[in-house]
Design a protein around this motif. Structure first.
Motif, mmCIF file in Angstrom:
data_model
loop_
_atom_site.group_PDB
_atom_site.id
_atom_site.type_symbol
_atom_site.label_atom_id
_atom_site.label_comp_id
_atom_site.label_asym_id
_atom_site.label_seq_id
_atom_site.Cartn_x
_atom_site.Cartn_y
_atom_site.Cartn_z
ATOM 1 N N LEU A 85 0.823 -1.215 0.000
ATOM 2 C CA LEU A 85 0.000 0.000 0.000
ATOM 3 C C LEU A 85 0.856 1.264 0.000
ATOM 4 C CD1 LEU A 85 -2.844 -1.094 2.446
ATOM 5 C CD2 LEU A 85 -2.951 -0.917 -0.059
ATOM 6 N N GLU A 86 1.949 1.252 0.744
ATOM 7 C CA GLU A 86 2.851 2.407 0.754
ATOM 8 C C GLU A 86 3.482 2.619 -0.621
ATOM 9 O OE1 GLU A 86 5.754 2.217 3.908
ATOM 10 O OE2 GLU A 86 4.175 1.879 5.400
ATOM 11 N N THR A 87 3.887 1.532 -1.269
ATOM 12 C CA THR A 87 4.473 1.610 -2.608
ATOM 13 C C THR A 87 3.458 2.181 -3.598
ATOM 14 O OG1 THR A 87 5.915 -0.260 -2.135
ATOM 15 C CG2 THR A 87 5.563 0.280 -4.458
ATOM 16 N N ARG A 88 2.249 1.682 -3.533
ATOM 17 C CA ARG A 88 1.199 2.168 -4.448
ATOM 18 C C ARG A 88 0.872 3.637 -4.179
ATOM 19 N NH1 ARG A 88 -3.172 -1.990 -6.364
ATOM 20 N NH2 ARG A 88 -3.417 -0.197 -7.704
ATOM 21 N N ALA A 89 0.838 4.032 -2.911
ATOM 22 C CA ALA A 89 0.547 5.416 -2.564
ATOM 23 C C ALA A 89 1.655 6.325 -3.091
ATOM 24 C CB ALA A 89 0.397 5.569 -1.060
ATOM 25 N N ALA A 90 2.910 5.866 -2.937
ATOM 26 C CA ALA A 90 4.037 6.667 -3.445
ATOM 27 C C ALA A 90 3.997 6.761 -4.955
ATOM 28 C CB ALA A 90 5.366 6.039 -2.983
ATOM 29 N N GLN A 91 3.667 5.679 -5.629
ATOM 30 C CA GLN A 91 3.568 5.712 -7.094
ATOM 31 C C GLN A 91 2.395 6.569 -7.547
ATOM 32 O OE1 GLN A 91 3.227 1.549 -8.034
ATOM 33 N NE2 GLN A 91 5.449 1.232 -8.034
ATOM 34 N N GLY A 92 1.304 6.541 -6.799
ATOM 35 C CA GLY A 92 0.146 7.364 -7.149
ATOM 36 C C GLY A 92 0.460 8.843 -7.017
ATOM 37 N N GLN A 137 2.620 9.788 -10.049
ATOM 38 C CA GLN A 137 1.811 9.864 -11.275
ATOM 39 C C GLN A 137 0.961 11.126 -11.292
ATOM 40 O OE1 GLN A 137 -0.335 6.173 -11.316
ATOM 41 N NE2 GLN A 137 1.444 4.972 -11.947
ATOM 42 N N ALA A 138 0.474 11.548 -10.143
ATOM 43 C CA ALA A 138 -0.334 12.774 -10.103
ATOM 44 C C ALA A 138 0.507 13.984 -10.453
ATOM 45 C CB ALA A 138 -0.956 12.918 -8.712
ATOM 46 N N LYS A 139 1.767 14.040 -9.994
ATOM 47 C CA LYS A 139 2.658 15.156 -10.291
ATOM 48 C C LYS A 139 3.006 15.156 -11.782
ATOM 49 C CE LYS A 139 4.885 15.494 -5.791
ATOM 50 N NZ LYS A 139 6.113 15.323 -5.059
ATOM 51 N N ASP A 140 3.221 13.974 -12.359
ATOM 52 C CA ASP A 140 3.573 13.860 -13.769
ATOM 53 C C ASP A 140 2.419 14.336 -14.662
ATOM 54 O OD1 ASP A 140 6.017 12.879 -13.078
ATOM 55 O OD2 ASP A 140 5.509 10.768 -13.423
#
Length: 120
Positions: free
Chosen positions: A105-112, A115-118
């Motif tokens: 969940l932490e990995t997915r939250a960090a990736q999310g 992706q939002a910044k990109d």
């Protein structure tokens, strides 16, 4: 632990399933007591308390000794430790699973968040 026979484990948990027997165990955790002393807080006969003690003895959760005319009942801490160890093995497995889920969940939250910044 309980590698020899699941019957021992079953007997211990069956004995602990009764609220009167759990209260007897709680009382004995403070020190040995006679049947009369154990019967005091309950609205049941001494014979009924004796039967509860017999179930606890059969499950090896308590022992009795002879002290002159007294027959005090003692808690068997080794048996309780064995029960705790049996429970802990499953608790530790479950905790490991939760830690793995937290990491995902932490990995997915960090990736999310990346992706939002990109996207902006």
């Amino acid at each position: 632990m309980y590698s020899s026979d699941d019957g021992e484990l079953d007997a211990a948990f069956l004995a602990l399933a009764d609220p009167v027997r759990r209260r007897i165990i709680a009382r004995l955790s403070r020190g040995p007591a006679t049947v009369n002393e154990l019967a005091e807080p309950f609205g049941i006969t001494k014979q009924a308390v004796s039967k509860h003690i017999q179930v606890l003895e059969k499950a090896q959760l308590v022992t009795r000794t002879r002290d002159a005319q007294r027959r005090p009942v003692h808690l068997n801490p080794a048996r309780l430790e064995a029960l705790t160890a049996w429970i802990d093995q499953y608790r530790l497995i479950r905790e490991g699973q939760y830690r793995s889920l937290d990491a995902v969940l932490e990995t997915r939250a960090a990736q999310g968040g990346t992706q939002a910044k990109d996207a902006s």
